[in-house]
Design an enzyme around this catalytic site. Sequence first.
Site, PDB file in Angstrom:
ATOM      1  N   GLU A  94       0.822  -1.197   0.000  1.00 30.14           N
ATOM      2  CA  GLU A  94       0.000   0.000   0.000  1.00 30.14           C
ATOM      3  C   GLU A  94       0.860   1.254   0.000  1.00 30.14           C
ATOM      4  O   GLU A  94       1.932   1.287   0.600  1.00 30.14           O
ATOM      5  CB  GLU A  94      -0.934  -0.033   1.225  1.00 30.14           C
ATOM      6  CG  GLU A  94      -1.783  -1.297   1.208  1.00 30.14           C
ATOM      7  CD  GLU A  94      -2.853  -1.358   2.282  1.00 30.14           C
ATOM      8  OE1 GLU A  94      -2.977  -0.411   3.070  1.00 30.14           O
ATOM      9  OE2 GLU A  94      -3.582  -2.368   2.290  1.00 30.14           O
ATOM     10  N   CYS A 107       3.529   8.211   1.589  1.00 28.29           N
ATOM     11  CA  CYS A 107       4.039   7.188   2.503  1.00 28.29           C
ATOM     12  C   CYS A 107       4.253   5.915   1.683  1.00 28.29           C
ATOM     13  O   CYS A 107       3.306   5.337   1.164  1.00 28.29           O
ATOM     14  CB  CYS A 107       2.999   6.985   3.607  1.00 28.29           C
ATOM     15  SG  CYS A 107       3.469   5.763   4.810  1.00 28.29           S
ATOM     16  N   CYS A 118       6.562  -6.243  15.300  1.00 25.47           N
ATOM     17  CA  CYS A 118       6.224  -5.348  16.419  1.00 25.47           C
ATOM     18  C   CYS A 118       4.782  -5.647  16.839  1.00 25.47           C
ATOM     19  O   CYS A 118       3.912  -5.879  15.988  1.00 25.47           O
ATOM     20  CB  CYS A 118       6.375  -3.885  15.996  1.00 25.47           C
ATOM     21  SG  CYS A 118       8.057  -3.508  15.489  1.00 25.47           S
ATOM     22  N   GLY A 168       6.696  -2.534   5.842  1.00 20.69           N
ATOM     23  CA  GLY A 168       8.057  -3.062   5.817  1.00 20.69           C
ATOM     24  C   GLY A 168       9.075  -2.226   6.566  1.00 20.69           C
ATOM     25  O   GLY A 168       8.826  -1.079   6.931  1.00 20.69           O
ATOM     26  N   GLU A 169      10.231  -2.826   6.784  1.00 19.09           N
ATOM     27  CA  GLU A 169      11.338  -2.137   7.455  1.00 19.09           C
ATOM     28  C   GLU A 169      12.369  -1.757   6.380  1.00 19.09           C
ATOM     29  O   GLU A 169      13.058  -2.624   5.831  1.00 19.09           O
ATOM     30  CB  GLU A 169      11.957  -3.073   8.512  1.00 19.09           C
ATOM     31  CG  GLU A 169      13.287  -2.620   9.071  1.00 19.09           C
ATOM     32  CD  GLU A 169      13.315  -1.177   9.575  1.00 19.09           C
ATOM     33  OE1 GLU A 169      12.431  -0.783  10.348  1.00 19.09           O
ATOM     34  OE2 GLU A 169      14.248  -0.438   9.187  1.00 19.09           O
ATOM     35  N   SER A 200      12.228   5.828   7.947  1.00 22.54           N
ATOM     36  CA  SER A 200      11.802   5.458   9.300  1.00 22.54           C
ATOM     37  C   SER A 200      12.277   4.042   9.589  1.00 22.54           C
ATOM     38  O   SER A 200      12.096   3.136   8.780  1.00 22.54           O
ATOM     39  CB  SER A 200      10.274   5.521   9.386  1.00 22.54           C
ATOM     40  OG  SER A 200       9.834   5.088  10.647  1.00 22.54           O
ATOM     41  N   SER A 222      11.590   4.677  15.232  1.00 24.02           N
ATOM     42  CA  SER A 222      10.396   4.153  15.916  1.00 24.02           C
ATOM     43  C   SER A 222      10.817   3.636  17.275  1.00 24.02           C
ATOM     44  O   SER A 222      11.179   2.470  17.417  1.00 24.02           O
ATOM     45  CB  SER A 222       9.788   3.024  15.079  1.00 24.02           C
ATOM     46  OG  SER A 222       9.217   3.561  13.918  1.00 24.02           O
ATOM     47  N   LEU A 223      10.756   4.499  18.272  1.00 17.83           N
ATOM     48  CA  LEU A 223      11.267   4.126  19.601  1.00 17.83           C
ATOM     49  C   LEU A 223      10.175   3.425  20.432  1.00 17.83           C
ATOM     50  O   LEU A 223      10.349   2.303  20.873  1.00 17.83           O
ATOM     51  CB  LEU A 223      11.788   5.385  20.307  1.00 17.83           C
ATOM     52  CG  LEU A 223      12.600   5.147  21.562  1.00 17.83           C
ATOM     53  CD1 LEU A 223      13.839   4.326  21.279  1.00 17.83           C
ATOM     54  CD2 LEU A 223      12.995   6.479  22.202  1.00 17.83           C
ATOM     55  N   HIS A 224       9.091   4.114  20.666  1.00 22.39           N
ATOM     56  CA  HIS A 224       7.881   3.538  21.274  1.00 22.39           C
ATOM     57  C   HIS A 224       7.967   3.111  22.737  1.00 22.39           C
ATOM     58  O   HIS A 224       6.953   2.697  23.306  1.00 22.39           O
ATOM     59  CB  HIS A 224       7.348   2.351  20.466  1.00 22.39           C
ATOM     60  CG  HIS A 224       7.159   2.649  19.008  1.00 22.39           C
ATOM     61  ND1 HIS A 224       6.558   3.800  18.556  1.00 22.39           N
ATOM     62  CD2 HIS A 224       7.509   1.951  17.894  1.00 22.39           C
ATOM     63  CE1 HIS A 224       6.535   3.783  17.237  1.00 22.39           C
ATOM     64  NE2 HIS A 224       7.105   2.693  16.807  1.00 22.39           N
ATOM     65  N   ASN A 300      -3.281   3.231  16.248  1.00 27.17           N
ATOM     66  CA  ASN A 300      -4.405   2.978  15.344  1.00 27.17           C
ATOM     67  C   ASN A 300      -4.837   1.535  15.474  1.00 27.17           C
ATOM     68  O   ASN A 300      -4.072   0.630  15.154  1.00 27.17           O
ATOM     69  CB  ASN A 300      -3.996   3.249  13.892  1.00 27.17           C
ATOM     70  CG  ASN A 300      -3.899   4.729  13.631  1.00 27.17           C
ATOM     71  OD1 ASN A 300      -4.746   5.500  14.059  1.00 27.17           O
ATOM     72  ND2 ASN A 300      -2.831   5.142  12.958  1.00 27.17           N
TER      73      ASN A 300
END
Length: 376
Positions: A94, A107, A118, A168-169, A200, A222-224, A300
């Site tokens: 997407e 994006c 994750c 994806g990473e 990212s 992306s720490l989170h 989300n």
Amino acid sequence: MPTQRTNLLGLSKSKMEAFLQTLGERPFRAIQLMKWIHQQGVTDFDQMSNISKELRAKLKECAEVRPPLIKDCFAAKDGCFKWIVEVESGSSVETVFIPEAGRGTLCISSQAGCSLDCSFCATGKQGFNSDLTCSEIIGQLWLVNQAFNTFGTKTPRKVTNVVMMGMGEPLMNFENVMDAVSLMMEDNCYGLSKRRVTISTSGVVPKIYEMQNYTDASIALSLHAPNDKLRTEIVPINKKYPISELLESVNAYLESLGDSRVAIIEYILISGVNDHRQHARELAELLRHTPCKINLIPFNPFDGSGYKRSSDSAISNFRKILQNEGYVVTVRTTRGDEIGAACGQLVGQVDDMTRRSARYLALREQSASVQPLKVE
Ligand code: SAH
Ligand code: SF4
């Protein structure tokens, strides 16, 4: 048997020059070809009028310009668009366009699925299918530009920024992503500035160091979570590359840029998981030596995730604590929700090679009644 043609859409400048040399052509032709392909959107060599007939004939034999296929397109009321793009592995990914005042952000996906799993991410829950080729990555930008050209001029739309925050990473598909990013920033292609292209990552440390040799794009992390215990629970790659090593690699990358740029720290807010006041204080302490802005992302939800978005008051308290500690903090507004285009909701249609999706679906049935933790 016909030999495989080289897809010129996915060749970085140096690879295009090398390819032309194999045809006995001078390297400067690369720029002419790239302008036709990326700026004019031309796929037919016969339309490339400043390329000699001889070279066109050679190209027709051994090369092609082949963008990925659009399977579907959705428009949301808030102006977001989502395209479903089919890639060679048979999966689909997407691509999402998010218009904001004065800019349009695309994006882009880098893999079909993701292997990093994750706990809060719909893409991760699907498992991994394939790395996208460079032509499939840059092809998303190419396709969207073409689509906007055909939409007409009533509401002119333009991609001014790219974020590698789709499926994806990116750093697990390093070479293809670096090549695609170089095309985004190449003056003869899309000419986006280094500040308007953001990679990212969830923290593939050796690749963050390697980035210095290939790009000067902006970085988002992306720490989170503010400590290793919690981060390892929700971002499993943290077990391999703990936070201290991760922040060191990001600092080294920022230093290599030699300008005033800062990292964007992405922090999802999940109710009762990582959104307590104490987490905010810990985060403020942790980031003391990393030049950054913090982007809070309300979680989300997706079917069966077992998590809930933090309440508005928890988000606002979290933000205030960080602001009082001197950080610039933004809260990401959820866009494209109704078409499943919000962060972490991107799923495409991935033929999972890891069978994680099957395990996940079984687990989802079992845990349908599990409630997220409560924090007062
Ligand atoms: N793999 C990369 C880039 C893709 S994910 C990375 O992890 O950074 C892009 C962003 O969306 C990341 O910050 C990711 O953590 C976030 N995201 C994933 N799932 C989400 C969800 N359910 N709600 C909100 N954001 C999510
Ligand atoms: Fe992969 Fe990023 Fe999703 Fe984690 S958040 S599973 S790294 S796409």
